[in-house]
Scaffold this motif. Structure first.
Motif, mmCIF file in Angstrom:
data_model
loop_
_atom_site.group_PDB
_atom_site.id
_atom_site.type_symbol
_atom_site.label_atom_id
_atom_site.label_comp_id
_atom_site.label_asym_id
_atom_site.label_seq_id
_atom_site.Cartn_x
_atom_site.Cartn_y
_atom_site.Cartn_z
ATOM 1 N N ILE A 173 0.856 -1.190 0.000
ATOM 2 C CA ILE A 173 0.000 0.000 0.000
ATOM 3 C C ILE A 173 0.892 1.242 0.000
ATOM 4 O O ILE A 173 1.869 1.309 0.745
ATOM 5 N N GLY A 174 0.557 2.208 -0.815
ATOM 6 C CA GLY A 174 1.297 3.464 -0.860
ATOM 7 C C GLY A 174 2.527 3.439 -1.737
ATOM 8 O O GLY A 174 3.342 4.363 -1.666
ATOM 9 N N LYS A 175 2.655 2.432 -2.575
ATOM 10 C CA LYS A 175 3.842 2.327 -3.426
ATOM 11 C C LYS A 175 3.628 2.917 -4.819
ATOM 12 O O LYS A 175 4.592 3.102 -5.562
ATOM 13 N N ALA A 176 2.392 3.211 -5.176
ATOM 14 C CA ALA A 176 2.117 3.751 -6.508
ATOM 15 C C ALA A 176 2.531 5.214 -6.589
ATOM 16 O O ALA A 176 2.733 5.888 -5.564
ATOM 17 N N SER A 177 2.658 5.713 -7.815
ATOM 18 C CA SER A 177 3.059 7.104 -8.016
ATOM 19 C C SER A 177 1.883 8.042 -7.778
ATOM 20 O O SER A 177 0.712 7.628 -7.763
ATOM 21 N N ALA A 178 2.190 9.327 -7.601
ATOM 22 C CA ALA A 178 1.140 10.328 -7.398
ATOM 23 C C ALA A 178 0.221 10.403 -8.617
ATOM 24 O O ALA A 178 -0.991 10.603 -8.485
ATOM 25 N N GLY A 179 0.799 10.239 -9.810
ATOM 26 C CA GLY A 179 -0.002 10.257 -11.029
ATOM 27 C C GLY A 179 -0.998 9.118 -11.077
ATOM 28 O O GLY A 179 -2.132 9.291 -11.552
ATOM 29 N N THR A 180 -0.601 7.947 -10.567
ATOM 30 C CA THR A 180 -1.510 6.798 -10.541
ATOM 31 C C THR A 180 -2.675 7.057 -9.606
ATOM 32 O O THR A 180 -3.828 6.762 -9.944
ATOM 33 N N TYR A 181 -2.387 7.599 -8.431
ATOM 34 C CA TYR A 181 -3.470 7.906 -7.496
ATOM 35 C C TYR A 181 -4.402 8.970 -8.064
ATOM 36 O O TYR A 181 -5.622 8.894 -7.893
ATOM 37 N N PHE A 182 -3.833 9.960 -8.741
ATOM 38 C CA PHE A 182 -4.662 11.005 -9.342
ATOM 39 C C PHE A 182 -5.579 10.415 -10.403
ATOM 40 O O PHE A 182 -6.783 10.719 -10.442
ATOM 41 N N ARG A 183 -5.031 9.591 -11.278
ATOM 42 C CA ARG A 183 -5.857 8.951 -12.311
ATOM 43 C C ARG A 183 -6.923 8.057 -11.691
ATOM 44 O O ARG A 183 -8.067 8.047 -12.124
ATOM 45 N N GLY A 184 -6.529 7.295 -10.664
ATOM 46 C CA GLY A 184 -7.473 6.378 -10.034
ATOM 47 C C GLY A 184 -8.618 7.105 -9.357
ATOM 48 O O GLY A 184 -9.789 6.736 -9.518
ATOM 49 N N ILE A 185 -8.303 8.157 -8.602
ATOM 50 C CA ILE A 185 -9.351 8.917 -7.914
ATOM 51 C C ILE A 185 -10.222 9.661 -8.916
ATOM 52 O O ILE A 185 -11.449 9.744 -8.747
ATOM 53 N N SER A 186 -9.599 10.204 -9.979
ATOM 54 C CA SER A 186 -10.384 10.881 -11.019
ATOM 55 C C SER A 186 -11.361 9.911 -11.676
ATOM 56 O O SER A 186 -12.534 10.242 -11.916
ATOM 57 N N LEU A 187 -10.885 8.703 -11.961
ATOM 58 C CA LEU A 187 -11.741 7.690 -12.585
ATOM 59 C C LEU A 187 -12.885 7.288 -11.666
ATOM 60 O O LEU A 187 -14.045 7.221 -12.086
ATOM 61 N N CYS A 188 -12.574 7.040 -10.389
ATOM 62 C CA CYS A 188 -13.601 6.621 -9.433
ATOM 63 C C CYS A 188 -14.581 7.754 -9.121
ATOM 64 O O CYS A 188 -15.738 7.499 -8.767
ATOM 65 N N SER A 189 -14.124 8.999 -9.240
ATOM 66 C CA SER A 189 -15.009 10.136 -8.996
ATOM 67 C C SER A 189 -15.966 10.346 -10.155
ATOM 68 O O SER A 189 -17.162 10.603 -9.963
ATOM 69 N N ALA A 190 -15.424 10.258 -11.371
ATOM 70 C CA ALA A 190 -16.245 10.495 -12.561
ATOM 71 C C ALA A 190 -17.217 9.355 -12.805
ATOM 72 O O ALA A 190 -18.373 9.571 -13.198
ATOM 73 N N LEU A 191 -16.748 8.138 -12.584
ATOM 74 C CA LEU A 191 -17.563 6.946 -12.825
ATOM 75 C C LEU A 191 -17.733 6.204 -11.506
ATOM 76 O O LEU A 191 -16.829 5.462 -11.107
ATOM 77 N N PRO A 192 -18.816 6.420 -10.772
ATOM 78 C CA PRO A 192 -20.110 6.880 -11.264
ATOM 79 C C PRO A 192 -20.582 8.253 -10.773
ATOM 80 O O PRO A 192 -21.648 8.701 -11.169
ATOM 81 N N PHE A 193 -19.843 8.928 -9.878
ATOM 82 C CA PHE A 193 -20.459 10.027 -9.122
ATOM 83 C C PHE A 193 -20.731 11.268 -9.971
ATOM 84 O O PHE A 193 -21.664 12.016 -9.683
ATOM 85 N N ALA A 194 -19.926 11.521 -11.012
ATOM 86 C CA ALA A 194 -20.226 12.645 -11.893
ATOM 87 C C ALA A 194 -21.489 12.391 -12.713
ATOM 88 O O ALA A 194 -22.084 13.327 -13.247
ATOM 89 N N GLU A 195 -21.881 11.122 -12.813
ATOM 90 C CA GLU A 195 -23.093 10.778 -13.562
ATOM 91 C C GLU A 195 -24.363 10.984 -12.739
ATOM 92 O O GLU A 195 -25.470 10.854 -13.259
ATOM 93 N N LEU A 196 -24.197 11.316 -11.453
ATOM 94 C CA LEU A 196 -25.361 11.602 -10.610
ATOM 95 C C LEU A 196 -26.122 12.834 -11.079
ATOM 96 O O LEU A 196 -27.211 13.119 -10.573
ATOM 97 N N LEU A 197 -25.562 13.548 -12.034
ATOM 98 C CA LEU A 197 -26.269 14.681 -12.623
ATOM 99 C C LEU A 197 -27.632 14.254 -13.162
ATOM 100 O O LEU A 197 -28.582 15.038 -13.167
ATOM 101 N N ALA A 198 -27.717 13.001 -13.613
ATOM 102 C CA ALA A 198 -28.988 12.490 -14.129
ATOM 103 C C ALA A 198 -30.088 12.546 -13.076
ATOM 104 O O ALA A 198 -31.262 12.748 -13.400
#
Length: 360
Positions: A173-198
């Motif tokens: 845990i905690g061995k990934a790069s900052a870019g990986t965490y950013f991509r992962g959190i962005s992905l998990c935020s957008a899919l599905p929570f950004a779709e709650l606009l519906a």
């Protein structure tokens, strides 16, 4: 629908994003559960933006709620407001078409092998149009039971898979790069929570909401639905470990390992339940598309209107990617930032302008 029904509709909407986990694993691997928790926290912030925007445009004296299209026109004016609403229609149509395509391919590749997924897609689009034609009463009637059943069923399967689990698969845990965490959190935020606009589109149908407070219901819905995905991610990680990213549908493949008396070959039943959840979310997205599009065009939601929207969604779903590899690259590299820009940043700008107008 009541406020409680809206909460469970939100929960089922989030649960219907179960298949997005296959994208999480390609970015964050064994730390997908960690990025998902970050995504849930961002999702609560997104819900706050939606809730506050809805609340600011709720007429408490008359008890009338404005829809998303009306809010955009009130803030930006008629022409620009319609343009902003059109952007929302495009992103919602993208989400709906992608979800239906993944559902059709899942059925054609795992449940009804040998059948062209395009035929499954056509059936699902027709069912979405039928459900949208009946309005929110269909979703309100099945949301609560579906949400509770999925938790019971998933927890039972989780317990049955414990003998196949390895706690070491969660490490390191905690061995990934900052870019990986950013991509992962962005992905998990957008899919599905950004779709709650519906759900903001159908929010005016909530009865008994005399204060226009939508944030609480969205919060409760996320808290009721997101743990389902988190449990699934932990289960897949503990059982499959480094093999997660090698399967097309790891959340489904892991169930094949369950072999306990009456639960033998339970993956077929689980697959049917997954399809229903995906259909539930797709139909909600389809309903929001028709609501917004009818407001933009100023036309009634009659039979021909639903047929036209269904044809567009079917065409986009079929032609949006030439292969699953292209579709995966589209979701991983472009979809999160598109959804966050349009479905989150744009409502945030709308909220700021609304606040400044009210203050002035």
């Amino acid at each position: 629908m009541s406020k409680r029904q809206f909460v469970f509709i939100t929960a089922c909407f989030v649960q219907g994003s179960f298949m997005y986990t296959m994208y999480y694993y390609q970015v964050a691997a064994n730390e997908s559960w960690l990025t998902l928790i970050g995504g849930i926290l961002v999702g609560m912030l997104i819900a706050s933006i939606y809730g506050k925007l809805y609340e600011m445009h709720y007429d408490k004296s008359s008890g009338c709620a404005k829809g998303l299209a009306e809010i955009n026109e009130a803030v930006f004016g008629r022409f620009i407001g319609k343009f902003v609403s059109s952007l929302y229609v495009l992103t919602l149509a993208f989400s709906c078409s992608r979800m239906l395509r993944e559902a059709g391919q899942f059925v054609g590749g795992n449940l009804l092998m040998g059948i062209n997924w395009v035929f499954i897609l056509a059936i699902l689009v027709i069912l979405c149009a039928f459900a949208a034609h009946n309005g929110v009463k269909y979703f309100a009637s099945v949301g609560t039971a579906t949400c509770l059943f999925m938790y019971i069923f998933t927890i039972v399967l989780f317990v049955l898979l414990l003998p196949h689990s390895e706690i070491d698969f969660l490490l390191p845990i905690g061995k990934a790069s900052a870019g990986t965490y950013f991509r992962g959190i962005s992905l998990c935020s957008a899919l599905p929570f950004a779709e709650l606009l519906a759900l903001v589109v159908i929010a005016p149908d909530v009865k008994g909401n005399n204060r226009g407070n939508l944030r609480k219901e969205l919060f409760y819905g996320i808290l009721a639905g997101a743990p389902f995905i988190l449990i699934s991610v932990l289960r897949d990680t503990l059982v499959l470990g480094p093999l997660m990213s090698t399967f097309s549908y790891p959340g489904y493949e892991v169930i094949r390992l369950v072999d306990y008396k009456v639960f033998s070959n339970v993956e077929s039943l689980y697959g049917i339940i997954i399809i229903f959840l995906m259909f539930f979310k797709s139909a909600l997205l389809f309903l929001s598309i028709t609501r917004l599009a009818s407001k933009i065009l100023g036309c009634k939601q009659n039979f021909l209107f639903y047929v036209a929207v269904a044809v567009v969604v079917f065409f986009v779903s079929q032609k949006m990617a030439t292969s699953n590899v292209v579709l995966s690259e589209l979701v991983l590299n472009y979809a999160p930032y598109l959804l966050l820009a349009v479905n989150v940043a744009l409502p945030g700008v709308t909220l700021i302008i609304s606040y400044l107008k009210n203050k002035k």
